[in-house]
Structure formats: C-alpha cells, structure tokens
Design an enzyme around this catalytic site. Structure first.
Site, PDB file in Angstrom:
ATOM      1  N   GLU A 128      90.274  71.325 132.343  1.00  0.00           N
ATOM      2  CA  GLU A 128      90.378  70.816 130.972  1.00  0.00           C
ATOM      3  C   GLU A 128      89.584  69.526 130.781  1.00  0.00           C
ATOM      4  OE1 GLU A 128      94.688  72.399 129.454  1.00  0.00           O
ATOM      5  OE2 GLU A 128      94.723  70.660 130.752  1.00  0.00           O
ATOM      6  N   CYS A 143      87.030  62.700 128.033  1.00  0.00           N
ATOM      7  CA  CYS A 143      87.742  62.559 129.313  1.00  0.00           C
ATOM      8  C   CYS A 143      87.452  63.824 130.124  1.00  0.00           C
ATOM      9  CB  CYS A 143      89.230  62.397 129.022  1.00  0.00           C
ATOM     10  SG  CYS A 143      90.234  62.343 130.497  1.00  0.00           S
ATOM     11  N   CYS A 157     102.523  62.861 138.022  1.00  0.00           N
ATOM     12  CA  CYS A 157     101.342  63.474 137.407  1.00  0.00           C
ATOM     13  C   CYS A 157     101.422  64.996 137.415  1.00  0.00           C
ATOM     14  CB  CYS A 157     100.094  62.999 138.144  1.00  0.00           C
ATOM     15  SG  CYS A 157      98.584  63.812 137.588  1.00  0.00           S
TER      16      CYS A 157
HETATM   17  N1  SAH Z   1      92.823  60.932 139.856  1.00  0.00           N
HETATM   18  C1  SAH Z   1      92.378  59.818 139.126  1.00  0.00           C
HETATM   19  C2  SAH Z   1      91.903  60.127 137.730  1.00  0.00           C
HETATM   20  C3  SAH Z   1      92.752  61.062 136.880  1.00  0.00           C
HETATM   21  S1  SAH Z   1      94.326  60.568 136.296  1.00  0.00           S
HETATM   22  C4  SAH Z   1      93.426  58.747 139.076  1.00  0.00           C
HETATM   23  O1  SAH Z   1      94.559  59.010 139.443  1.00  0.00           O
HETATM   24  O2  SAH Z   1      93.089  57.630 138.702  1.00  0.00           O
HETATM   25  C5  SAH Z   1      94.068  59.524 134.909  1.00  0.00           C
HETATM   26  C6  SAH Z   1      95.212  58.516 134.689  1.00  0.00           C
HETATM   27  O3  SAH Z   1      96.404  59.138 134.152  1.00  0.00           O
HETATM   28  C7  SAH Z   1      95.646  57.861 135.981  1.00  0.00           C
HETATM   29  O4  SAH Z   1      95.813  56.488 135.806  1.00  0.00           O
HETATM   30  C8  SAH Z   1      96.968  58.531 136.225  1.00  0.00           C
HETATM   31  O5  SAH Z   1      97.743  57.776 137.091  1.00  0.00           O
HETATM   32  C9  SAH Z   1      97.527  58.640 134.839  1.00  0.00           C
HETATM   33  N2  SAH Z   1      98.660  59.566 134.741  1.00  0.00           N
HETATM   34  C10 SAH Z   1      98.956  60.584 135.556  1.00  0.00           C
HETATM   35  N3  SAH Z   1     100.112  61.210 135.140  1.00  0.00           N
HETATM   36  C11 SAH Z   1     100.527  60.544 134.051  1.00  0.00           C
HETATM   37  C12 SAH Z   1     101.636  60.724 133.161  1.00  0.00           C
HETATM   38  N4  SAH Z   1     102.504  61.715 133.310  1.00  0.00           N
HETATM   39  N5  SAH Z   1     101.763  59.873 132.124  1.00  0.00           N
HETATM   40  C13 SAH Z   1     100.853  58.886 131.930  1.00  0.00           C
HETATM   41  N6  SAH Z   1      99.781  58.684 132.723  1.00  0.00           N
HETATM   42  C14 SAH Z   1      99.611  59.507 133.782  1.00  0.00           C
HETATM   43 FE1  SF4 Z   2      95.111  61.193 139.784  1.00  0.00          FE
HETATM   44 FE2  SF4 Z   2      97.263  61.338 141.385  1.00  0.00          FE
HETATM   45 FE3  SF4 Z   2      97.108  62.958 139.273  1.00  0.00          FE
HETATM   46 FE4  SF4 Z   2      95.512  63.338 141.366  1.00  0.00          FE
HETATM   47  S1  SF4 Z   2      97.743  63.524 141.371  1.00  0.00           S
HETATM   48  S2  SF4 Z   2      94.927  63.372 139.227  1.00  0.00           S
HETATM   49  S3  SF4 Z   2      95.136  61.225 142.042  1.00  0.00           S
HETATM   50  S4  SF4 Z   2      97.229  60.711 139.228  1.00  0.00           S
END
Ligand code: SAH
Ligand code: SF4
Length: 392
Positions: A128, A143, A157
């Site tokens: 996505e 994004c 996440c």
């Molecule tokens: N893997 C990388 C980039 C993708 S995530 C990273 O972790 O930085 C992009 C952002 O969304 C990150 O800061 C992540 O921690 C945040 N994120 C992940 N799950 C989330 C959630 N449920 N609510 C809000 N932000 C979230």
């Molecule tokens: Fe980023 Fe952690 Fe989600 Fe991977 S699992 S996309 S590192 S926030």
C-alpha cells in the site's frame, strides 16, 4: 551482545553488519524486471543500466537522456508519445522494453482527502501507498512502502503482524510514486508547469526501508535526479526503527531527512515495543543520530513518538526524551496511537498528549501532535497491511 555493539560503530564493524543484514534479507529479494514476453522494464534502472540495454540493441548513449526525460520528467509510458524519437526506433524500443507501473488494484479516498492505493505487482504480491494532502497548501506527501510485510514485529504496528513476504524492487518503489502521480494527472503540463501536489516523499509505509537499503537507495537516486522527477533530498524523509549501520550509509549516500521511530526512552520498554532495540539500543541510536551528516538546524531529525496510554506517556518519559535529544538538531512528532483490529494498546488521552508536548516544547523543541489522517480507510500510520492479509 557482541562487543562491536557496545561502542559507536567503527567503519569495518559497520560493513560487517551491513553485509549480515544484506545476507539475511537476500532471501526476500524481489523478482526480476523482465516480463514473461522477454521485454525489460526500464523503470528502476540507473542511467548506466539503461545505456547498457540500449547499446545491446545498437543504440547510442545519448538516447538515455532522451528516454529519461520522457519517462521520469513527462511521466510517459508509451514510446509512441516520444516525439523526438523516430517512428522506427519507437517501434524497436517497444518490442524490447516497457515503461511499467504497478497495477492499482484498489483506490480508496478518505473523508479528509487522504487517498490509499493498494498496488499489485507482477508476482501478484501487494503493498500500500498513501497520498496525504497538506491541509493548508495545494501540495502533499506520498507515503511509500519499502517491503511487503516487515520482519521487525513492533507490538503497536499492524504491518508488523504481517510476516515479511519480500523486499520491493527499486522499480516497485519508484513505481508507487509514479502511479500515484498518474492518479492525480500530476506530470508537468505541456507549458512546463511543475507538479505541486505530489512533491514530497515519506518512506513511512509498510516495511523497514533500511532493511532494503540497496533498492530504496536506487529508487531515491532516481526520484532525486534533476532531469527527471527531481525531488530534492530535503523533501524526502526516511523513517527507520533504528538500523544503525544503514543510517550511517543513508546519511553519506542519500542525505535525505531522517525520522527515527523512538517510541520509548528506556531500553527495557523499547526492547518490548520495538524489538530491534535489543540489537541497537537507545544510546547507540542517539549516537548515530548525532553523527548523521544531513542533520542541521534547518534540517532537523524527527523523533517519532507514539503515544500509548499509561505505557510511555508520563511526564518523566517526556523529560527523559528531552534529555536524550538535547545534543541533536531535533524535533519531536507525537503520534496518537492508531488502533487496528485486535491491537493491544489504547491511545493516550488528549490531556496527556498536550501535557507531554508542553514539556518538550518548554525545552525548546517543536513537538506537534500528528493529526491522524485517513483512519476511516485504515490508511493512518501503522494501519497498513495488505487486504489479503487482513482478511486472513
Ligand atoms: N519501519 C519504519 C517505517 C514505517 S512505520 C519505521 O518503523 O520507522 C511509520 C511510522 O508509523 C513509524 O514511526 C511507526 O512506528 C508508526 N506506527 C506504527 N504503528 C502505528 C500505530 N498503530 N499508530 C500510530 N503510528 C504507528
Ligand atoms: Fe516500522 Fe516496526 Fe511497523 Fe516494521 S513493525 S513497519 S519497523 S513500526
């Protein structure tokens, strides 16, 4: 923990680490860019690679510049539109090459204007991307995803609950951006007006970009090329959970803005929320930020901090956050937790978020609370996960 991690990385240690990560992720390599009919996709190739392909069919290097302009500046996908190339050569090119785009299998537009794309790649795998319009200006950010799934399993996440399927190729990474531009007809007008809407890239979609560094770097070199898409490094932000060896390389080679998914200020809690912390703990991460070459007062490192009710949102946490980042040109982005089906956490209360932000601002750091965008279509941070996985 191996001794090489107990101090800042020296260069040879860092190379060893990079190679270890590359070897691990080699199993998840994307498929090649050759179609079943034998034609080669030109998207995702460097200029040198295009020149080599052209020379293999007897064409001169100056054609690369022409093609590059049509493909990346004008957004053309059809050789017959390239009007400074002769008909016979257009024909020859279309027999050997394609200018590909990932297929858009679903597009959803949120009430707030955020648009989510589900892309399907040639091997039927999906990822996505999200276009997030800026509320004040007629511009916005795309994004982009770097992997299908993620290996890192951060507990808050949604993407982290989907196992890593594979890395995305440079073509698939650039292709997400180009297909999003197609969807808004956002290529230069015949009069040469510059596209504005899709003028910023954030690598904050699915996956950990620094676990797919080589493809991400190749894709970013393509989008930054001034004769093509031409997005400045200042308008690109790469978010990482803290893969230190590649943070150093990213700073040296790409110089894009960096965002760090910090989320906790104590190692015991960060080990739990962001399990990669066990390998690259907070002190090492902060040291790597301090030496990040592209950071300055005008280009601050963003520390992303997800606000989880009664988990990481106390005054003491805020004060410790200030202490950690005090020697870095930094700003903080507070992210209200976006819930997803079966998630374990609750978002912090509005009062808590405000109080936390006040403490950080009182120490002189910008600390905006990120407005969740596209929640109604599960397009907000951390909610991305491909539809097939979601239904499973
Ligand atoms: N893997 C990388 C980039 C993708 S995530 C990273 O972790 O930085 C992009 C952002 O969304 C990150 O800061 C992540 O921690 C945040 N994120 C992940 N799950 C989330 C959630 N449920 N609510 C809000 N932000 C979230
Ligand atoms: Fe980023 Fe952690 Fe989600 Fe991977 S699992 S996309 S590192 S926030």
């Amino acid at each position: 923990m191996p001794s090489s991690f107990s101090h800042s990385f020296s260069l040879p240690d860092s190379f060893k680490e990079e190679n270890r990560i590359r070897a691990k992720t080699a199993l998840f390599a994307p498929p090649t860019a050759i179609l079943p009919d034998g034609r080669q996709d030109l998207i995702g190739l460097t200029r040198e690679e295009i020149t080599q392909h052209l020379s293999s069919i007897g064409e001169k290097p100056f054609r690369t510049k022409q093609l590059w302009h049509w493909i990346y500046h004008q957004g053309v996908t059809d050789f017959t539109k390239m009007n400074n190339i002769s008909r016979p050569l257009q024909q020859k090119l279309s027999e050997r090459f394609v200018i590909g785009r990932p297929e858009i299998s679903v597009t959803q537009t949120s009430r707030d204007g955020t648009r989510k794309f589900l892309f399907r790649f040639r091997d039927r795998q999906e990822a996505e991307s999200v276009y997030i319009p800026d509320k004040r200006e007629d511009r916005g950010a795309v994004c982009i995803s770097s992997q299908i799934g993620c290996t890192l399993s951060c507990t808050f996440c949604h993407t982290g609950t989907q196992k890593l399927v594979r890395n995305l190729s440079a073509a698939e990474i650039v292709g997400q951006f180009m297909a999003a531009r197609d969807s808004y007809a956002e290529w230069p007008s015949p009069k040469g007006e510059t596209p504005r809407l899709l003028s910023t890239i954030v690598l904050m979609g699915m996956g950990e970009p620094l676990y797919n560094y080589d493809n991400v770097a190749k894709a970013m070199h393509i989008v930054m090329d001034g004769e093509g898409i031409g997005i400045s490094r200042r308008r690109i932000t790469l978010s990482t959970s803290g893969v230190i060896p590649f943070m150093d390389r990213c700073g040296r080679e790409l110089g894009v803005n960096l965002a760090i998914s910090l989320h906790a200020v104590r190692n015991d809690l960060r080990d739990e929320l962001v399990p990669l912390n066990k390998k690259y703990p907070i002190e090492e991460l902060i040291a790597a930020c301090r030496r990040y070459p592209a950071a300055s007062n005008s280009r601050r490192i963003t520390f992303e901090y997800i606000m989880l009710h009664q988990i990481n949102d106390s005054d003491a946490d805020a004060r410790e956050l200030v202490r950690l980042i005090s020697s870095i040109p930094a700003k903080v982005n507070l992210i209200p937790f976006n819930p997803w089906p079966k998630s374990l956490y609750k978002p912090s209360t509005r009062e808590r978020q405000n109080r936390f932000a006040e403490i950080i601002m009182a120490a002189g750091f910008a600390s905006p609370i990120r407005t969740p965008r596209g929640r109604d279509i599960l397009a907000a941070c951390g909610q991305l996960k491909t539809a097939s996985e979601r239904t499973r």
